[in-house]
Design an enzyme around this catalytic site. Structure first.
Site, PDB file in Angstrom:
ATOM      1  CG  ASN A   1       1.279  -9.598 -77.914  1.00 45.80           C
ATOM      2  OD1 ASN A   1       2.123 -10.479 -77.698  1.00 45.80           O
ATOM      3  ND2 ASN A   1       1.337  -8.785 -78.947  1.00 45.80           N
ATOM      4  CD1 TRP A   2       1.749 -11.794 -71.429  1.00 45.66           C
ATOM      5  CD2 TRP A   2       2.753 -13.793 -71.263  1.00 45.66           C
ATOM      6  NE1 TRP A   2       1.065 -12.532 -70.487  1.00 45.66           N
ATOM      7  CE2 TRP A   2       1.660 -13.768 -70.366  1.00 45.66           C
ATOM      8  CE3 TRP A   2       3.533 -14.952 -71.319  1.00 45.66           C
ATOM      9  CZ2 TRP A   2       1.321 -14.852 -69.555  1.00 45.66           C
ATOM     10  CZ3 TRP A   2       3.207 -16.037 -70.520  1.00 45.66           C
ATOM     11  CH2 TRP A   2       2.106 -15.979 -69.642  1.00 45.66           C
TER      12      TRP A   2
ATOM     13  CG  HIS B   1       1.346  -7.477 -83.071  1.00 47.55           C
ATOM     14  ND1 HIS B   1       2.313  -6.502 -83.084  1.00 47.55           N
ATOM     15  CD2 HIS B   1       0.568  -7.226 -81.994  1.00 47.55           C
ATOM     16  CE1 HIS B   1       2.124  -5.704 -82.045  1.00 47.55           C
ATOM     17  NE2 HIS B   1       1.074  -6.123 -81.365  1.00 47.55           N
TER      18      HIS B   1
ATOM     19  CD  GLU C   1       5.167  -5.110 -81.374  1.00 44.50           C
ATOM     20  OE1 GLU C   1       5.296  -6.272 -80.926  1.00 44.50           O
ATOM     21  OE2 GLU C   1       4.680  -4.181 -80.698  1.00 44.50           O
TER      22      GLU C   1
ATOM     23  CD  GLU D   1      -2.769  -4.707 -81.125  1.00 45.00           C
ATOM     24  OE1 GLU D   1      -2.815  -4.722 -79.892  1.00 45.00           O
ATOM     25  OE2 GLU D   1      -1.829  -5.182 -81.769  1.00 45.00           O
TER      26      GLU D   1
ATOM     27  N   GLY E   1       2.389   0.670 -77.360  1.00 48.32           N
ATOM     28  CA  GLY E   1       3.597   0.862 -76.570  1.00 48.32           C
ATOM     29  C   GLY E   1       4.003   2.315 -76.401  1.00 48.32           C
TER      30      GLY E   1
ATOM     31  CB  SER F   1      -1.433   2.842 -74.756  1.00 48.06           C
ATOM     32  OG  SER F   1      -0.154   2.906 -75.376  1.00 48.06           O
TER      33      SER F   1
ATOM     34  N   GLY G   1      -0.702  -5.229 -74.333  1.00 44.46           N
ATOM     35  CA  GLY G   1       0.729  -5.501 -74.303  1.00 44.46           C
ATOM     36  C   GLY G   1       1.283  -5.277 -72.909  1.00 44.46           C
ATOM     37  N   GLY G   2       1.875  -4.113 -72.686  1.00 47.26           N
ATOM     38  CA  GLY G   2       2.566  -3.825 -71.430  1.00 47.26           C
ATOM     39  C   GLY G   2       1.788  -4.158 -70.169  1.00 47.26           C
TER      40      GLY G   2
HETATM   41  P1  13P Z   1       0.621  -2.006 -75.521  1.00 47.25           P
HETATM   42  O1  13P Z   1      -0.602  -2.394 -74.709  1.00 47.25           O
HETATM   43  O2  13P Z   1       1.902  -2.202 -74.782  1.00 47.25           O
HETATM   44  O3  13P Z   1       0.470  -0.676 -76.154  1.00 47.25           O
HETATM   45  O4  13P Z   1       0.697  -3.074 -76.742  1.00 47.25           O
HETATM   46  C1  13P Z   1      -0.433  -3.330 -77.475  1.00 47.25           C
HETATM   47  C2  13P Z   1      -0.166  -4.475 -78.359  1.00 47.25           C
HETATM   48  O5  13P Z   1       0.647  -4.401 -79.266  1.00 47.25           O
HETATM   49  C3  13P Z   1      -0.884  -5.728 -78.102  1.00 47.25           C
HETATM   50  O6  13P Z   1      -0.738  -6.627 -79.151  1.00 47.25           O
END
Ligand code: 13P
Length: 248
Positions: free
Chosen positions: A9-10, A94, A96, A166, A172, A211, A232-233
């Site tokens: 997930n960019w 998600h 967010e 998640e 993050g 993470s 994510g990251g």
């Molecule tokens: P991180 O891997 O940066 O913690 O993000 C996870 C995420 O929200 C993937 O959708």
């Protein structure tokens, strides 16, 4: 046996140049990857990413969709538009989107349904906040989130749904759920599906996100009910992402 799935997930991180570099970098290391791999790009880059992955085993996904097919919804993107670019997957619900853009369980369920109606596979995200975990309410929260979708689309629809657990406190933050914490919640999520259909519960992929990185991926994905990751990251660097893809 469930196939391992690793999805990147960019989020809102991309440029024409970085998309080229990242996708070509991933493609160059895909030969010995057995997992299904998906990269979820911001809308303006879907077409570029889709063109780059043609004839490869890499798949492209979007990160959101609107529940309407078309009309006066300035700034929004429909499932039909996503499908029009040959994209097969879309992240739905998600955390967010839930926390920053007010997506309720009901909206998320509708989005899952619209994605399915348009032939897109939803990566349906659920997960509890830190205070919900600390107050012992994780199972109540994920039950509510899962049941909202089961109630609307029915258990059969889970043949075409990828679930992503998640925990919000792990996204993050660099704080990963321990393999035991993640496994326990994944097993609980599978038991919620099994209430309706045990075969579908066994075949539904449940990914972990929060993470996940090249160092912890193998142990997490090695857990019985963890079928891959939503990253994510660590999905923004081809080498790191490929290491996770190979952990499965
Ligand atoms: P991180 O891997 O940066 O913690 O993000 C996870 C995420 O929200 C993937 O959708």
């Amino acid at each position: 046996m469930r196939q391992t799935i690793v999805a990147g997930n960019w989020k809102m991180n991309a440029s024409k140049e970085s998309v080229n570099t990242l996708v070509l970098g991933i493609l160059s290391g895909m030969a010995d990857v057995e997992s299904k791999v998906i990269v979820c790009a911001p809308f303006p880059y879907l077409s570029q990413a889709e063109a780059l992955v043609t004839h490869s085993q890499l798949h492209v996904g979007a990160q959101n969709l609107n529940i309407s097919a078309s009309g006066a919804f300035t700034g929004e993107v429909s499932a039909g538009m996503i499908k029009d670019f040959g994209v097969g997957y879309v992240i739905v619900g998600h955390s967010e989107r839930r926390s920053l853009y007010g997506e309720t369980d009901a909206i998320v369920a509708e989005k899952v349904q619209i994605a399915l109606d348009n032939g897109l596979t939803p990566l349906f995200c659920i997960g509890e906040l830190l205070e919900e975990r600390e107050s012992g309410n994780t199972e109540i929260v994920v039950s509510r989130q899962i049941n909202a979708v089961i109630d609307l689309v029915g258990i059969e629809a889970f043949k075409n749904i990828i679930v992503a657990y998640e925990p919000v406190w792990a996204i993050g933050t660099g704080v990963t759920a321990t393999p035991q914490q993640a496994q326990d919640t994944h097993a609980f999520i599978r038991s919620l599906l099994a209430v309706h259909d045990s075969d579908i519960a066994q075949s539904t992929p449940i990914l972990y996100g929060g993470s996940m990185n090249p160092e912890n991926a193998e142990e997490l994905i090695g857990c019985e009910d963890i079928d891959g990751g939503l990253i994510g990251g660590a999905s923004l660097k081809a080498d790191d992402f490929l290491r996770i893809c190979k952990a499965g």
